[in-house]
Design an enzyme around this catalytic site. Sequence first.
Site, short mmCIF file in Angstrom:
data_model
loop_
_atom_site.label_atom_id
_atom_site.label_comp_id
_atom_site.label_asym_id
_atom_site.label_seq_id
_atom_site.Cartn_x
_atom_site.Cartn_y
_atom_site.Cartn_z
N ASN A 72 0.87 -1.18 0.00
CA ASN A 72 0.00 0.00 0.00
C ASN A 72 0.90 1.23 0.00
OD1 ASN A 72 -1.73 2.08 0.49
ND2 ASN A 72 -2.48 1.34 2.47
N LYS A 131 0.13 4.26 -0.01
CA LYS A 131 -0.45 5.39 0.73
C LYS A 131 -0.14 6.68 -0.07
CE LYS A 131 -0.25 2.84 5.03
NZ LYS A 131 -0.02 2.87 6.50
N HIS A 183 -9.69 0.98 5.09
CA HIS A 183 -8.37 1.16 5.72
C HIS A 183 -8.50 2.09 6.93
CE1 HIS A 183 -4.19 2.20 6.37
NE2 HIS A 183 -3.90 1.09 5.73
N GLU A 222 -6.71 4.38 8.06
CA GLU A 222 -6.44 5.80 7.83
C GLU A 222 -7.65 6.51 7.22
OE1 GLU A 222 -1.76 4.67 7.54
OE2 GLU A 222 -2.86 5.08 5.70
N GLU A 225 -5.41 -5.06 10.48
CA GLU A 225 -4.34 -4.08 10.68
C GLU A 225 -4.61 -3.32 11.97
OE1 GLU A 225 -4.23 -1.72 6.92
OE2 GLU A 225 -2.44 -2.90 6.58
N GLY A 285 2.43 1.95 10.85
CA GLY A 285 3.35 3.09 10.73
C GLY A 285 4.13 3.40 11.98
N SER A 335 3.34 -2.57 10.51
CA SER A 335 4.80 -2.66 10.74
C SER A 335 5.38 -4.01 10.35
CB SER A 335 5.13 -2.30 12.19
OG SER A 335 4.81 -0.94 12.42
#
Length: 236
Positions: A7, A9, A91, A93, A160, A166, A196
């Site tokens: 991904n 991002k 996701h 985020e 996740e 991150g 991670s």
Amino acid sequence: MPIIASNFKTNHTRKSTNDFISSINEYLKSNDIKSEVYVFPTATSLNDFDTVKNLTVGTQNAYYTEKGSFTGEIGTQQLDEFGIKTILIGHSERRHILGESQEEIAKKYEFYKALGYTIIYCIGEPLEVKESGLENTLEYIYEQFVGIDTNYENLILAYEPVWAIGTGVTATNDDIKNVHTAIKEKIDKPLLYGGSVKVNNVREICEIPNVDGALIGTASWIKEDFIQIIDNTKDL
Ligand SMILES: O=C(CO)COP(=O)(O)O
């Protein structure tokens, strides 16, 4: 054979994305590696990549529309131009930074499911939920399936944990095994881990029971590292 997904991002340009995808495709082809590999570039870097046959390019996001007046968004008119038929949905985020509600996420899921897209559907809990124990964690995760048809044949799940994304802090093998086992008891679909994942831990993570691969951010953005990640898992 684990599923390995990158991904991007908000990283890479059209030029570097093209170089990255071409290099990965050539590595897979020239080494006859059969791993199932996905790359999710930024929307501005989407292209038809018509010589790329050994991996799948997907979109990180799209609105639930063909076209229309949704400023800043893309729809299937833009995705169809490049033959994109794979999408990330849910996701963390988009949930926690961009404020996408479960209702919105479910509408998006329904729309792209109806079009036969391969959907990587992301779930995961924030730190405060994790710290309240496994039962609360699972309850939180199951809430993220409200409005989601988990029998959809083109569905891949990605667990996740938000606190591992991150941060460099990977969930422990027990964390991963406990959550993946519980999810798999309810939903029999491919289940990736993300949070991670690195070159030096991806193999161990993919060997955990009920882990079917990895959805990787930071550690996958340098093409040599992503090649190493694929190489470290290609014989599993
Ligand atoms: O969000 C992720 C992949 O979608 C994980 O990101 P990191 O690998 O940077 O933790």
